[in-house]
Design a protein around this motif. Structure first.
Motif, PDB file in Angstrom:
ATOM      1  N   TYR A  26      14.979  42.778  23.538  1.00 51.80           N
ATOM      2  CA  TYR A  26      14.992  42.468  22.405  1.00 51.80           C
ATOM      3  C   TYR A  26      13.274  41.850  22.050  1.00 51.80           C
ATOM      4  O   TYR A  26      13.109  40.804  20.548  1.00 51.80           O
ATOM      5  CB  TYR A  26      14.977  41.378  21.889  1.00 51.80           C
ATOM      6  N   VAL A  61      16.732  34.378  25.772  1.00 55.61           N
ATOM      7  CA  VAL A  61      16.733  33.099  25.369  1.00 55.61           C
ATOM      8  C   VAL A  61      17.455  32.337  26.224  1.00 55.61           C
ATOM      9  O   VAL A  61      17.829  32.625  27.853  1.00 55.61           O
ATOM     10  CB  VAL A  61      17.461  33.427  24.190  1.00 55.61           C
ATOM     11  N   PRO A  87      21.937  31.105  18.855  1.00 58.07           N
ATOM     12  CA  PRO A  87      22.999  30.125  17.676  1.00 58.07           C
ATOM     13  C   PRO A  87      24.908  30.847  17.975  1.00 58.07           C
ATOM     14  O   PRO A  87      24.708  29.914  17.862  1.00 58.07           O
ATOM     15  CB  PRO A  87      22.321  30.669  16.283  1.00 58.07           C
ATOM     16  N   MET A  88      24.665  32.189  18.503  1.00 56.53           N
ATOM     17  CA  MET A  88      26.058  32.149  18.908  1.00 56.53           C
ATOM     18  C   MET A  88      26.591  31.538  19.920  1.00 56.53           C
ATOM     19  O   MET A  88      27.786  30.663  20.102  1.00 56.53           O
ATOM     20  CB  MET A  88      26.319  33.852  19.156  1.00 56.53           C
ATOM     21  N   ASN A 114      26.786  36.082  25.676  1.00 56.07           N
ATOM     22  CA  ASN A 114      26.282  34.540  26.193  1.00 56.07           C
ATOM     23  C   ASN A 114      26.961  33.705  25.365  1.00 56.07           C
ATOM     24  O   ASN A 114      28.094  33.798  24.037  1.00 56.07           O
ATOM     25  CB  ASN A 114      26.421  35.777  24.070  1.00 56.07           C
ATOM     26  N   CYS A 171      27.296  36.433  16.603  1.00 56.41           N
ATOM     27  CA  CYS A 171      25.419  36.386  16.337  1.00 56.41           C
ATOM     28  C   CYS A 171      25.016  36.667  14.755  1.00 56.41           C
ATOM     29  O   CYS A 171      24.948  37.791  13.874  1.00 56.41           O
ATOM     30  CB  CYS A 171      25.340  37.827  16.770  1.00 56.41           C
ATOM     31  N   THR A 173      22.308  37.386  13.806  1.00 51.66           N
ATOM     32  CA  THR A 173      21.103  38.945  13.066  1.00 51.66           C
ATOM     33  C   THR A 173      22.592  39.514  13.087  1.00 51.66           C
ATOM     34  O   THR A 173      22.185  40.313  11.996  1.00 51.66           O
ATOM     35  CB  THR A 173      20.434  38.956  14.516  1.00 51.66           C
ATOM     36  N   HIS A 174      23.385  39.784  13.314  1.00 51.03           N
ATOM     37  CA  HIS A 174      23.725  41.592  13.588  1.00 51.03           C
ATOM     38  C   HIS A 174      24.902  40.791  12.694  1.00 51.03           C
ATOM     39  O   HIS A 174      25.030  42.500  11.869  1.00 51.03           O
ATOM     40  CB  HIS A 174      24.931  41.681  15.103  1.00 51.03           C
ATOM     41  N   GLU A 199      28.281  43.517  18.339  1.00 54.57           N
ATOM     42  CA  GLU A 199      28.176  42.223  17.643  1.00 54.57           C
ATOM     43  C   GLU A 199      28.328  42.274  16.074  1.00 54.57           C
ATOM     44  O   GLU A 199      28.088  42.107  15.343  1.00 54.57           O
ATOM     45  CB  GLU A 199      27.173  41.526  18.431  1.00 54.57           C
ATOM     46  N   CYS A 259      15.651  39.009  15.533  1.00 54.07           N
ATOM     47  CA  CYS A 259      16.506  37.598  16.151  1.00 54.07           C
ATOM     48  C   CYS A 259      15.013  36.441  16.404  1.00 54.07           C
ATOM     49  O   CYS A 259      14.625  36.800  17.069  1.00 54.07           O
ATOM     50  CB  CYS A 259      17.299  37.986  16.891  1.00 54.07           C
ATOM     51  N   MET A 262      14.661  35.605  19.943  1.00 51.82           N
ATOM     52  CA  MET A 262      14.411  36.288  20.672  1.00 51.82           C
ATOM     53  C   MET A 262      13.007  36.782  20.360  1.00 51.82           C
ATOM     54  O   MET A 262      11.800  37.574  21.135  1.00 51.82           O
ATOM     55  CB  MET A 262      14.844  37.891  20.533  1.00 51.82           C
TER      56      MET A 262
HETATM   57 FE1  SF4 Z   1      22.141  35.110  19.686  1.00 51.88          FE
HETATM   58 FE2  SF4 Z   1      19.504  36.607  18.777  1.00 51.88          FE
HETATM   59 FE3  SF4 Z   1      21.638  37.912  20.646  1.00 51.88          FE
HETATM   60 FE4  SF4 Z   1      22.449  37.144  18.236  1.00 51.88          FE
HETATM   61  S1  SF4 Z   1      20.428  38.517  19.226  1.00 51.88           S
HETATM   62  S2  SF4 Z   1      22.857  37.420  20.535  1.00 51.88           S
HETATM   63  S3  SF4 Z   1      21.318  35.176  18.162  1.00 51.88           S
HETATM   64  S4  SF4 Z   1      20.215  35.884  21.227  1.00 51.88           S
END
Ligand code: SF4
Ligand code: 13P
Length: 304
Positions: A26, A61, A87-88, A114, A171, A173-174, A199, A259, A262
């Protein structure tokens, strides 16, 4: 400095420091283009453990750099942007998990990679998006606690007879991907196949022809004769999908699939990290040993 000069200087310094550059699928395009290896979260940590380099520059991350440090404790693991969190992963704490465990004594905890090292250390076994169902089915217990992703958890629950207790993390984002956006993309591209990351929310996964991890998407796109794919995961994955499949088209159904964490790491950050040999990510030995056990147990589960 011009971008080309920064890249040259990163390469020179990486050679001087005997460093390996890792980038998650990502990351920004220019970071993926520069990296020695791109991959999914666990795959990159395993590369960190495998390499004979002294330094790992982890473009990803925080929890990923922690996993690399857990699996490769003798190496220096640098995270160019220490503020790149997940954040997750932050939705579950060791204290919160201990409370849930106390309410379900003896029930094994399966934790998605994660997650923080502290949370892994409170768990029995880890899983990734590609092996979660196998990991859960490998356990003898009839009941499992799934942490922290409720969407991955519900996906697992559909593929196991075990009773599943969920942590209600997700998550952002998802979770933002909405059904209307996917249906619109499907209507615009009627011959396209929709592949989605677990996710994503259950109502999105119901629409998918293929559900898999980020690395699974590369395999699916390469091996499937279809010419168009709708991609239900973070936008960064498009870089390699397009590069590896020049004759195929990849559609992102929503501009929300980004994200922000990312996208933090820039070429300048990577250069600064190699210049200063910081910020270094370490995991205290007591946590590392327990967390490593959960990763080792996962790695011992046979693959399909
Ligand atoms: Fe975490 Fe970003 Fe991956 Fe979602 S896309 S699980 S927020 S690092
Ligand atoms: P994978 O790359 O392991 O599929 O994980 C997706 C993700 O959200 C990483 O943050």
């Amino acid at each position: 400095m011009k971008q080309e000069e920064i890249i040259q200087e990163i390469r020179r310094l990486a050679a001087e420091r005997n460093a390996l550059l890792l980038a998650h699928n990502y990351q920004r395009d220019e970071i993926q283009a520069l990296a020695d290896i791109t991959g999914d979260s666990l795959g990159l940590s395993m590369e960190a453990a495998r390499t004979d380099k002294d330094v790992i520059v982890f473009c990803g991350v925080h929890f990923m750099a922690e996993s690399a440090s857990i699996l490769a404790p003798d190496k220096i693991v640098l995270l160019p942007r220490p503020d790149a969190g997940c954040p997750m992963a932050d939705m579950v704490t060791p204290e919160g998990l201990r409370e849930l465990k106390a309410r379900h004594p003896g029930v094994p905890v399966v934790t998605y990679v994660n997650s923080s090292a502290d949370v892994k250390a409170e768990s029995d076994i880890c899983c990734t998006s590609s092996n979660a169902v196998n990991v859960v089915n490998s356990l003898e217990a009839d009941e499992v606690i799934l942490v922290p992703d409720r969407n991955l958890g519900r996906y697992i629950a559909q593929h196991t007879d075990k009773k599943c207790i969920f942590w209600e993390g997700y998550c952002p984002t998802h979770d933002r991907l909405d059904v209307e956006a996917v249906k619109r993309a499907m209507a615009e591209h009627p011959d396209a196949l929709f592949m989605a990351h677990p996710e994503c929310p259950p109502e999105i996964l119901e629409l998918a022809q293929h559900i898999c991890s980020t690395s699974g998407m590369y395999d699916f796109a390469r091996n499937n004769p279809a010419k168009t794919f709708i991609v239900g995961t973070e936008a960064g994955i498009l870089y390699r999908l397009r590069k590896e499949n020049p004759g195929k088209e990849f559609i992102l159904p929503s501009a929300k699939l980004i994200c922000p964490n990312m996208k933090l790491t820039s070429l300048e950050d990577v250069l600064k990290s190699l210049q200063t040999m910081s910020p270094e990510i370490t995991v205290p030995a007591a946590i590392r040993e327990k967390a490593k056990l959960t990763l080792d147990r996962m790695l011992a589960v046979p693959r399909d």
